[in-house]
Enzyme design. Sequence first.
Site, PDB file in Angstrom:
ATOM      1  N   ASN A 188     -61.631 -23.693  -9.775  1.00  0.00           N
ATOM      2  CA  ASN A 188     -61.209 -22.397 -10.125  1.00  0.00           C
ATOM      3  C   ASN A 188     -60.744 -22.304 -11.816  1.00  0.00           C
ATOM      4  OD1 ASN A 188     -58.868 -24.402  -9.327  1.00  0.00           O
ATOM      5  ND2 ASN A 188     -57.634 -22.715  -9.144  1.00  0.00           N
ATOM      6  N   GLU A 211     -58.626 -19.932 -14.008  1.00  0.00           N
ATOM      7  CA  GLU A 211     -57.684 -18.768 -13.892  1.00  0.00           C
ATOM      8  C   GLU A 211     -57.543 -18.087 -15.217  1.00  0.00           C
ATOM      9  OE1 GLU A 211     -53.826 -20.345 -12.287  1.00  0.00           O
ATOM     10  OE2 GLU A 211     -54.875 -20.440 -10.219  1.00  0.00           O
ATOM     11  N   GLU A 256     -65.229 -21.857  -5.110  1.00  0.00           N
ATOM     12  CA  GLU A 256     -66.349 -21.660  -4.458  1.00  0.00           C
ATOM     13  C   GLU A 256     -67.316 -20.705  -5.298  1.00  0.00           C
ATOM     14  OE1 GLU A 256     -63.363 -21.539  -3.474  1.00  0.00           O
ATOM     15  OE2 GLU A 256     -63.033 -21.533  -1.400  1.00  0.00           O
ATOM     16  N   CYS A 258     -61.195 -18.766   0.914  1.00  0.00           N
ATOM     17  CA  CYS A 258     -60.650 -17.342   0.947  1.00  0.00           C
ATOM     18  C   CYS A 258     -61.536 -16.248   1.447  1.00  0.00           C
ATOM     19  CB  CYS A 258     -59.826 -17.169  -0.532  1.00  0.00           C
ATOM     20  SG  CYS A 258     -61.048 -16.414  -1.669  1.00  0.00           S
ATOM     21  N   CYS A 274     -64.414 -15.318  -1.007  1.00  0.00           N
ATOM     22  CA  CYS A 274     -65.539 -16.416  -1.302  1.00  0.00           C
ATOM     23  C   CYS A 274     -66.372 -16.384  -0.034  1.00  0.00           C
ATOM     24  CB  CYS A 274     -64.724 -17.663  -1.390  1.00  0.00           C
ATOM     25  SG  CYS A 274     -64.149 -17.718  -2.983  1.00  0.00           S
TER      26      CYS A 274
HETATM   27  N1  THU Z   1     -58.689 -20.143  -4.971  1.00  0.00           N
HETATM   28  C1  THU Z   1     -59.787 -21.033  -4.801  1.00  0.00           C
HETATM   29  O1  THU Z   1     -60.297 -21.447  -5.818  1.00  0.00           O
HETATM   30  N2  THU Z   1     -60.377 -20.899  -3.680  1.00  0.00           N
HETATM   31  C2  THU Z   1     -60.104 -20.386  -2.423  1.00  0.00           C
HETATM   32  O2  THU Z   1     -60.647 -20.169  -1.736  1.00  0.00           O
HETATM   33  C3  THU Z   1     -58.575 -19.809  -2.611  1.00  0.00           C
HETATM   34  C4  THU Z   1     -58.003 -19.661  -3.854  1.00  0.00           C
HETATM   35  C5  THU Z   1     -57.794 -20.384  -6.279  1.00  0.00           C
HETATM   36  C6  THU Z   1     -57.784 -19.047  -7.153  1.00  0.00           C
HETATM   37  C7  THU Z   1     -56.339 -19.388  -7.680  1.00  0.00           C
HETATM   38  O3  THU Z   1     -56.668 -19.942  -8.977  1.00  0.00           O
HETATM   39  C8  THU Z   1     -55.633 -20.258  -6.960  1.00  0.00           C
HETATM   40  O4  THU Z   1     -56.395 -20.659  -6.001  1.00  0.00           O
HETATM   41  C9  THU Z   1     -54.321 -19.849  -6.233  1.00  0.00           C
HETATM   42  O5  THU Z   1     -54.779 -18.417  -5.308  1.00  0.00           O
END
Ligand code: THU
Length: 128
Positions: free
Chosen positions: A43, A45, A56, A88, A91
Amino acid sequence: MSASLDLLERAKVAAAKAYAPHSHFQVGCAMLTAQGNIFTGCNVENASYGLTICAERNAIFHAVAEEGPGMKIATLAVIALGHEFPPCGACRQVIAEFATPEMTVWFLREGKPVSMTMAELLPAGFRI
Ligand code: THU
């Protein structure tokens, strides 16, 4: 080592590279494509939170950039350092675009690898 364990291990390595100064939630993804290539993602941000990209989708978009629009996901694994969860909802929708309903997604539950199919994760996904 089984393919799923290898992908989970690679996802963990990717998670350690996450750029997550806002949530401190480090997520990694590793996926095998139908062509036999492995791609990883973490991820990334942003101070404008909505611009954040999940691990993902980072991995999937990289795979498309390398293999082209015919890219298909054979298996995918996701791991967050210190947390356990399947992908999530956003994704799941993106994974479904490049996978069959039978494709298995691996993640940890109480420290153990478990898998669910895309049909289980997104039973009524949007398709055109
Ligand atoms: N996040 C992911 O990378 N994948 C997921 O399936 C759920 C959430 C990340 C996004 C954000 O940077 C952090 O987790 C908190 O939501």
